[in-house]
Design a protein around this motif. Structure first.
Motif, short mmCIF file in Angstrom:
data_model
loop_
_atom_site.label_atom_id
_atom_site.label_comp_id
_atom_site.label_asym_id
_atom_site.label_seq_id
_atom_site.Cartn_x
_atom_site.Cartn_y
_atom_site.Cartn_z
N TRP A 1 -5.49 7.61 4.16
CA TRP A 1 -5.70 6.29 3.58
C TRP A 1 -4.62 5.96 2.54
O TRP A 1 -4.00 6.84 1.96
CB TRP A 1 -7.09 6.17 2.95
N THR A 2 -4.43 4.66 2.31
CA THR A 2 -3.44 4.18 1.33
C THR A 2 -4.15 3.34 0.28
O THR A 2 -5.33 3.01 0.39
CB THR A 2 -2.36 3.34 2.03
N PHE A 3 -3.39 2.99 -0.77
CA PHE A 3 -3.98 2.29 -1.90
C PHE A 3 -2.94 1.39 -2.54
O PHE A 3 -1.76 1.74 -2.62
CB PHE A 3 -4.49 3.31 -2.92
N LYS A 4 -3.40 0.24 -2.99
CA LYS A 4 -2.57 -0.64 -3.82
C LYS A 4 -3.45 -1.31 -4.87
O LYS A 4 -4.67 -1.43 -4.68
CB LYS A 4 -1.85 -1.68 -2.98
N TYR A 5 -2.85 -1.72 -5.94
CA TYR A 5 -3.62 -2.28 -7.04
C TYR A 5 -3.84 -3.76 -6.81
O TYR A 5 -2.92 -4.50 -6.44
CB TYR A 5 -2.91 -2.07 -8.37
N LEU A 6 -5.09 -4.22 -7.04
CA LEU A 6 -5.46 -5.63 -7.04
C LEU A 6 -6.28 -5.92 -8.28
O LEU A 6 -6.93 -5.01 -8.82
CB LEU A 6 -6.27 -5.97 -5.79
N PRO A 7 -6.29 -7.14 -8.77
CA PRO A 7 -7.10 -7.46 -9.95
C PRO A 7 -8.58 -7.20 -9.66
O PRO A 7 -9.03 -7.29 -8.52
CB PRO A 7 -6.84 -8.95 -10.18
N PRO A 8 -9.33 -6.86 -10.68
CA PRO A 8 -10.76 -6.61 -10.47
C PRO A 8 -11.50 -7.86 -10.02
O PRO A 8 -11.10 -8.98 -10.33
CB PRO A 8 -11.24 -6.12 -11.83
N GLU A 9 -12.58 -7.64 -9.30
CA GLU A 9 -13.38 -8.78 -8.85
C GLU A 9 -14.18 -9.38 -10.00
O GLU A 9 -14.40 -10.58 -10.05
CB GLU A 9 -14.33 -8.34 -7.73
N PRO B 1 0.83 -1.21 0.00
CA PRO B 1 0.00 0.00 0.00
C PRO B 1 0.86 1.26 0.00
O PRO B 1 1.90 1.33 0.65
CB PRO B 1 -0.80 -0.13 1.30
N GLN B 2 0.40 2.23 -0.77
CA GLN B 2 1.09 3.51 -0.86
C GLN B 2 0.09 4.64 -0.68
O GLN B 2 -1.12 4.47 -0.86
CB GLN B 2 1.78 3.66 -2.22
N SER B 3 0.60 5.79 -0.35
CA SER B 3 -0.26 6.96 -0.27
C SER B 3 -0.70 7.32 -1.67
O SER B 3 0.00 7.06 -2.65
CB SER B 3 0.48 8.12 0.37
N PRO B 4 -1.87 7.91 -1.80
CA PRO B 4 -2.35 8.23 -3.16
C PRO B 4 -1.43 9.17 -3.91
O PRO B 4 -1.27 9.04 -5.13
CB PRO B 4 -3.73 8.86 -2.90
N TYR C 1 -14.37 7.83 -2.46
CA TYR C 1 -14.52 6.71 -3.40
C TYR C 1 -14.05 7.11 -4.79
O TYR C 1 -13.37 6.35 -5.49
CB TYR C 1 -15.97 6.24 -3.46
N PHE C 2 -14.41 8.31 -5.25
CA PHE C 2 -14.02 8.74 -6.58
C PHE C 2 -12.51 8.96 -6.69
O PHE C 2 -11.93 8.82 -7.77
CB PHE C 2 -14.78 10.00 -6.96
N HIS C 3 -11.86 9.31 -5.57
CA HIS C 3 -10.40 9.39 -5.58
C HIS C 3 -9.79 8.01 -5.77
O HIS C 3 -8.85 7.84 -6.58
CB HIS C 3 -9.91 10.01 -4.28
N LYS C 4 -10.32 7.02 -5.07
CA LYS C 4 -9.81 5.66 -5.24
C LYS C 4 -10.15 5.13 -6.63
O LYS C 4 -9.36 4.40 -7.24
CB LYS C 4 -10.41 4.75 -4.17
N ARG C 5 -11.33 5.49 -7.12
CA ARG C 5 -11.72 5.07 -8.46
C ARG C 5 -10.75 5.65 -9.50
O ARG C 5 -10.36 4.97 -10.46
CB ARG C 5 -13.14 5.55 -8.74
N ALA C 6 -10.33 6.90 -9.32
CA ALA C 6 -9.39 7.52 -10.24
C ALA C 6 -8.04 6.80 -10.20
O ALA C 6 -7.42 6.58 -11.26
CB ALA C 6 -9.22 8.99 -9.90
N LEU C 7 -7.59 6.45 -9.00
CA LEU C 7 -6.33 5.71 -8.89
C LEU C 7 -6.42 4.35 -9.58
O LEU C 7 -5.51 3.93 -10.29
CB LEU C 7 -5.97 5.54 -7.42
N ILE D 1 -17.49 -1.36 -20.52
CA ILE D 1 -17.06 -2.50 -19.71
C ILE D 1 -16.96 -2.04 -18.26
O ILE D 1 -16.17 -1.14 -17.94
CB ILE D 1 -15.72 -3.07 -20.17
N ALA D 2 -17.77 -2.64 -17.40
CA ALA D 2 -17.73 -2.33 -15.97
C ALA D 2 -16.69 -3.22 -15.30
O ALA D 2 -16.77 -4.45 -15.38
CB ALA D 2 -19.09 -2.54 -15.33
N VAL D 3 -15.71 -2.59 -14.66
CA VAL D 3 -14.64 -3.31 -13.97
C VAL D 3 -14.83 -3.07 -12.47
O VAL D 3 -14.74 -1.93 -12.00
CB VAL D 3 -13.26 -2.82 -14.42
N ALA D 4 -15.13 -4.13 -11.75
CA ALA D 4 -15.43 -4.01 -10.33
C ALA D 4 -14.14 -3.86 -9.52
O ALA D 4 -13.24 -4.71 -9.58
CB ALA D 4 -16.22 -5.22 -9.85
N ILE D 5 -14.06 -2.78 -8.75
CA ILE D 5 -12.91 -2.56 -7.86
C ILE D 5 -12.98 -3.57 -6.72
O ILE D 5 -14.04 -3.82 -6.17
CB ILE D 5 -12.95 -1.13 -7.31
#
Length: 1268
Positions: free
Chosen positions: A213-221, A182-185, A266-272, A247-251
């Motif tokens: 909050w922090t964020f890291k990339y994971l494959p879509p559900e 996890p990293q800072s945005p 949520y929209f900040h995480k969505r942008a990341l 195409i809807a990609v589920a976070i």
């Protein structure tokens, strides 16, 4: 996509059908199963087929399986069915098989369920052309890429994908390195920008270094194809825009938290997550990537993938782009209650109101975006649309028809200006048809506010209706439904509303609630856009009701987005330095940007200010353009366009009344806050004392709505730079102020009102004369007296006439017909009648000079008139400067002329004189007064007609067509535009009517189409009532048109066929060569097309209106330049040199006066042109502008220029071929005996130019021969 998965997919489908599950379980299974998610991408594969099997799915298949397998495509032909079809064909020679039951049903439907058989065939041809290609060859690259994309994204957590390891794909060698910790945005955003040159589209305010909050990339559900492509409802957008494969990609759920709804986290995480997807795809595939933010709302940003030509996955032939949209997973931790319309999910810094007060302020727009960004919502929508397709056989074709109709009117995407709010509303048209068929829900009584009508919300259309009937039913609903007063609630999936209906009504916005009861589908759509939609639907129904005319093209094919011909007032507002007078920080956050907040506020304030002056206030702008993935924020709009559709009954009033003096103080304060220093307290004639706003108008009231908009925008938004084209058009029908000041000392100069007053004075004077017979009627026949002359009357008082220079001395003369009571004392001899008229005129002239001081009257004779032809008139010039030409009508003249024509004892030349006299009599005394009266009725019915006609006449004259097209024909042309079954609202201003007329001319196929103008049926009828021609009248018009084209296939006289009820033959104004020939008609079409291009391209920068009236001279063989100082009408030129009358005034002897009667209607340039046409009409085509033109364009007749054998009486000046003598700049023929012996001569052009120069001595400045 069943064809891509083979047998394994068929087993999965069978298994699912044998073991039915609940809908929710199936959706969750598809979202949590990695391999099963690949099936979700298969729905695009068959979405474009037009067959019925594509828009419906077998009843035995479940909704969830349909979403996973994507079976929206046609089934393969059944061999057994093919055999049966072959057996049905008749094999007996000479015997034709009877129609099958299906064929009989189709024949019945074509005649009963559609407007006509032709209309059905046109619809059947239209639908495949606007849908995606259905061939497997075209779709294969797109299908393959979708599968590869799915597999790559689902395995993107690995350093390299499985496809890379197995070397089964030509992916790029450089693979994006997934951040494992996890990293800072901010740190992640900087890494993306540094390593991949990808910016993160953070909504404002963006995260900072202090973000916790922090964020890291994971494959879509899960990955699911959604939207119109999956639902088989895609249609072509305007301007060759690509189809969209959404195409809807589920976070992943673990990346989200319960409080992510707060402050757009949520929209900040969505942008990341979107930026990480972009980095991953960029490293793996050879595709072009860009960000797209619909309506410039960065919170709705998506990733757009376009193919690269020649790459492995080149789906260019599909004309489609892939839009990747991150959404919340089905088990999102964000509470469902936070998407309620009354929830408050945004906070701003603590203020005087306190943070607790902020928690109670709803943020409905942001909440709607949050609800749309849910996988559960998107899949539920897809299931609902599929259910509509299965239960309504013609659902998909009807939805496509409705979208095509809407796209042609700007309610969709496009590079040209489109209606705000409808850019991302493609799915709404399907919801609308579904609502009309399935019906709405009965609401609780306490929720039925705002004038809610249960009957309208419960209205239903039949499921078995044809696509055209469903389309027409949708138009009927849109034409009558008021979204401001009547909310729409679709039937809910769960059986009950998730949020109380009253919570939606409290938002005070248009309401159209989806089946999940969580989304207002009209959120973000301004009321003005919906009002325009209602007007467009009303007009479309009027067009479709005209079964006797072609209705398919104006409904589905004609592009009606051009704003100049669409809106009565068009303003371009510069937003640089915009500052709202009242700012709401929470509202700004809710709207997503300051510009969006200002745009919404402008719409609200203008609706309050204009009130019932307008039918619709619309913000228009091009579709939000895509941007590189290295650019985080969309480009801010520097300007926007406002279009106003006026209500002619209220738009031009001078006073806006407000609250009474005894009204509550908050109401008075609100009124004064709206208008500022323009508000004042006044007492009116009825004794009331009210707050009001007065709009002083010196002349033209049509500018009042524009002045209101400018005042309101300057006061409330500090907007000072507003560009509008209406006033620029108005200047073209006004003479220079400097010339008008010289003509009259009065501050109010002329105008139509003063001309009518002078005419009334004239009639009153005649009625007071001592004449043998009483005056029954005085019928005007002049343009100035029916409000259609290019310039309003500008009289020159006779006591000032001698002081003016020659270039502004023109006195127009107004024709009128005197009709006296019947008497048996009139002679039966035509010549005696003309002599008796002269005696009448002498008496009238003498009476005028005796009764009106300072006036002049004299008898004018037509030197070319025969003894039996009406050739005399009395010209009266009042002291005020108005001049009238009066003629006497005697009803027996027509009978006597007809008798002379039939008299075989007369000489041929006498019968020819009678025929010419009858033509003059009919046009002068019958056709002209009748036409005049009808045009006045059109003017009274439509306030925009008169200024539009004036501009169109100005346009024709500026392009040197004054002498080729009679003004009456131009008036009929404009009347057709105002009275025809037009798919657009009738224009209410001159600029809109002008643009509409020019646009019509550019598309009119006059060779195959005639115009039927219901001109004489509007007298006494309500302006809102459409005037229809009878079938018999139309048959007569069609027969006359066909006969005319058969008689004159070359269209050498009257190429335009414009018929009315009184003139079904369309020849009233085309006699004696007055109508345009085919060459002139072609020229008009070319000029109109060029003018339309200038209008369309000029709106994007700065439209130079006068460029539309600038005529190029390089297409003529030679040009005659006239001396402007001796042209009495020079001040009417489009670009006059004002120094000609301001400087020459110093040299005028103001002491000298001319006591003789002034010349009226005298235009030496026009007289010269008529002489030239009479002498050289067969040799040269002349083009001139009667309104102060200084050049005459001339083109040689190409047939005359050819060498011909010498013979006598060729009809033009000639010379031996190849022989000439040069004298100065002109060539003069020298006919040598040797040349004559050769027997061929050519046109002596130089000699003709010398003759023309001699004829116009003192008037012609020079003659310039063009070189090509």
């Amino acid at each position: 996509m069943a064809r891509l998965k083979g047998k394994s997919n068929e087993k999965n489908v069978s298994k699912t059908q044998n073991q039915p599950q609940k809908r929710g379980e199936r959706i969750r299974h598809s979202q949590k199963n990695g391999r099963a998610d690949a099936m979700d991408l298969d729905s695009p594969s068959g979405s474009g087929s037009e067959s019925e099997d594509e828009s419906t799915t077998d009843a035995g298949s479940s909704d969830g399986e349909m979403i996973k397998s994507g079976e929206f495509h046609a089934k393969k032909d059944d061999p057994e069915e093919q055999t049966q079809n072959k057996d049905n064909k008749a094999n007996v020679q000479g015997v034709r098989a009877l129609p099958s039951a299906q064929e009989l049903k189709e024949i019945f439907e074509a005649s009963e369920l559609y407007q006509s058989n032709t209309f059905k065939l046109q619809i059947d041809d239209l639908l495949p052309s606007v849908s995606p290609k259905s061939s497997q060859t075209s779709r294969a690259p797109l299908d393959a890429f979708l599968l590869a994309l799915h597999e790559h994204l689902m395995n993107s957590a690995n350093a390299t994908s499985s496809r890379t390891k197995k070397s089964k794909s030509k992916l790029k060698n450089t693979v994006w390195q997934v951040p494992h910790s996890p990293q800072s945005p901010i740190a992640l955003a900087e890494a993306l920008l540094l390593e991949s040159n990808i910016a993160v589209p953070f909504p404002s305010p963006a995260p900072t270094n202090d973000t916790k909050w922090t964020f890291k990339y994971l494959p879509p559900e899960s990955i699911v194809v959604i939207g119109s492509w999956a639902a088989n409802l895609s249609v072509k957008h305007q301007d060759k825009a690509d189809f969209g494969v959404d195409i809807a990609v589920a976070i992943p759920t673990e990346l989200l938290q319960e409080k992510d709804y707060l402050n757009d986290r949520y929209f900040h995480k969505r942008a990341l997550y979107l930026a990480c997807l972009a980095a991953s795809i960029k490293s793996a595939f050879s595709v072009d990537l860009e960000y797209d933010s619909p309506i410039d709302d960065i919170r709705m940003s998506c990733l757009v993938l376009r193919p690269q030509k020649g790459s492995e996955y080149d789906w260019t032939k599909m004309h489609a782009c892939i839009r990747i949209i991150p959404v919340q997973p089905a088990d999102s931790p964000i509470p469902g209650s936070r998407i309620a319309p009354t929830s408050s999910n945004l906070r701003i810094a603590a203020s005087a109101t306190g943070s607790e007060a902020q928690m109670t302020i709803p943020t409905p727009h942001s909440n709607t975006l949050l609800a749309l960004s849910q996988m559960q919502t998107q899949t539920t929508h897809l299931i609902a649309i599929h259910n509509f397709s299965t239960s309504i056989p013609q659902f998909a074709p009807a939805a496509r028809l409705l979208r095509v109709w809407a796209n042609q009117r700007g309610f969709g995407k496009g590079k040209v200006d489109c209606v705000r709010g409808f850019e991302n509303m493609g799915a709404w048209w399907g919801w609308l048809i579904g609502y009309l068929v399935e019906g709405g829900e009965r609401l609780p009584i306490n929720a039925a506010s705002k004038g809610l009508s249960k009957k309208k919300t419960l209205a239903r259309l039949g499921r078995g209706l044809s696509s055209y009937q469903l389309f027409r039913g949708a138009l009927d609903f849109l034409s009558h439904h008021d979204f401001e007063q009547e909310p729409v609630f679709m039937k809910t999936v769960a059986g009950e509303h998730k949020f109380p209906p009253s919570s939606w009504l409290s938002t005070k916005r248009p309401v159209f609630i989806d089946p999940t009861s969580t989304i207002n589908l009209l959120e973000g759509v301004p009321l003005g856009s919906l009002n325009l939609l209602r007007l467009e639907a009303t007009q479309a129904l009027k067009v479709l009701d005209r079964t006797s005319e072609e209705t398919f093209s104006p409904t589905f094919l004609v592009d009606l987005r051009e704003p100049c011909s669409r809106f009565d007032v068009l303003l371009t507002v510069n937003l640089d330095g915009v500052q709202a007078r009242v700012e709401d920080g929470l509202e700004i956050l809710d709207r997503g940007s300051y510009i969006s907040f200002v745009t919404s506020s402008i719409d609200n304030v203008l609706r309050r200010a204009l009130g019932n002056r307008v039918k619709a206030i619309v913000t228009i702008h091009p579709t939000s353009p895509g941007r590189p993935i290295s650019q985080s924020q969309p480009s801010s709009r520097s300007s926007l366009k406002l279009g106003l559709v006026l209500d002619p009954d209220h738009a031009f009033r001078l006073i806006d009344r407000g609250p009474a003096v005894d009204a509550p103080q908050p109401t008075i304060d609100e009124f004064r806050e709206l208008w500022g220093d323009k508000a004042e307290l006044r007492r009116f004639a009825d004794g009331s004392i009210v707050e009001c706003v007065v709009w002083e108008s010196e002349g033209d009231r049509t500018e009042i709505p524009t002045r209101i908009v400018k005042h309101v925008l300057a006061r409330h938004f500090n907007i000072k730079k507003i560009r509008e084209v209406q006033s620029a058009f108005g200047q073209l029908t006004e003479q220079p102020r400097s010339a008008l000041r010289l003509m009259s000392e009065s501050s109010t100069i002329g105008g139509y009102k003063s001309a009518m007053q002078a005419f009334d004075e004239l009639v009153k004077t005649i009625k007071g004369m001592d004449l043998p017979l009483s005056l029954v009627a005085c019928l005007p026949c002049a343009e100035e007296l029916r409000y259609t002359s290019v310039f309003g009357s500008s009289p020159i008082p006779l006591n000032r006439l001698h002081r003016l220079p020659e270039c502004i001395k023109y006195i127009p003369v107004y024709d009128a017909v005197l009709q006296f009571e019947k008497s048996a004392r009139w002679p039966d001899d035509l010549g005696a009648i003309q002599k008796l008229k002269l005696a009448w005129f002498e008496t009238i002239a003498r009476e005028f000079t005796n009764k009106l001081d300072g006036s002049h009257a004299r008898i004018a004779m037509d030197a070319l008139a025969s003894p039996v032809e009406d050739g005399a008139a009395v010209e009266v010039v009042l002291a005020t400067g108005y001049a009238f030409r009066l003629r006497i009508y005697h009803d027996r003249e027509k009978f006597l002329l007809e008798r002379a024509i039939e008299d075989k004892t007369l000489q041929p030349f006498q019968r020819m004189d009678a025929e010419r006299g009858l033509a003059v009599h009919t046009q002068r005394f019958l056709d002209s007064p009748r036409h005049h009266s009808a045009i006045v009725n059109v003017h009274r019915r439509h306030p925009g007609f008169s200024p539009a006609v004036r501009l169109v006449k100005r346009w024709f004259a500026a392009h040197l067509l004054s002498n080729t097209i009679p003004p009456e024909l131009i008036e009929l042309l404009c009347a057709y535009v105002f009275l025809r079954p037009d798919p657009q609202v009738t224009p209410n201003t001159g600029s809109t009517g002008f643009a509409r007329t020019i646009s019509f001319l550019s598309n009119w196929d006059w060779r195959r189409e005639y115009l039927a103008v219901p001109l004489y049926g509007i007298a006494g009828e309500d302006a809102t009532k459409d005037i229809l021609l009878s079938q018999d009248t139309r048959k007569s018009m069609s027969a006359a048109f066909e006969e005319r084209r058969t008689r004159d296939p070359g269209m050498n006289s009257g190429a335009w066929h414009i018929a009315t009820e009184q003139d079904v033959t369309g020849v009233w104004w085309c006699k004696d060569g007055r109508g345009p020939v085919s060459m002139i008609a072609d020229r008009v079409t070319a000029l109109a097309k060029a003018s339309v291009q200038v209008i369309q391209h000029g709106l994007d920068s700065s439209l130079n209106v006068k460029a539309l009236f600038h005529h190029p001279m390089d297409g003529y063989d030679f040009v005659i330049h006239l001396e402007p100082s001796v042209l009495p009408r020079y001040a009417q030129n489009v670009l006059p040199d004002e120094t000609l009358w301001t400087s020459s005034l110093k040299n005028v002897n103001i002491q000298a006066g001319d006591s003789s009667s002034p010349l009226v209607g005298f235009d030496p340039a026009r007289e010269l042109l008529e002489d030239l046409q009479r002498v050289y009409g067969d040799t040269i085509a002349f083009f001139y502008d009667y309104l102060g033109g200084t050049v005459i364009g001339c083109s040689w007749n190409p047939l005359v220029r050819q060498a011909k054998p010498f013979r006598a009486l060729l009809g033009y000046s000639m010379k031996p071929e190849g022989s000439k003598k040069v004298r100065g700049n002109l060539s003069i023929a020298r006919m040598s005996p040797e040349a004559v012996s050769k027997g061929h001569v050519v046109l002596n052009e130089d000699a003709i130019l010398c003759e023309i120069s001699r004829m116009g001595l003192g008037l012609i400045k020079e003659i310039v021969k063009q070189t090509f």
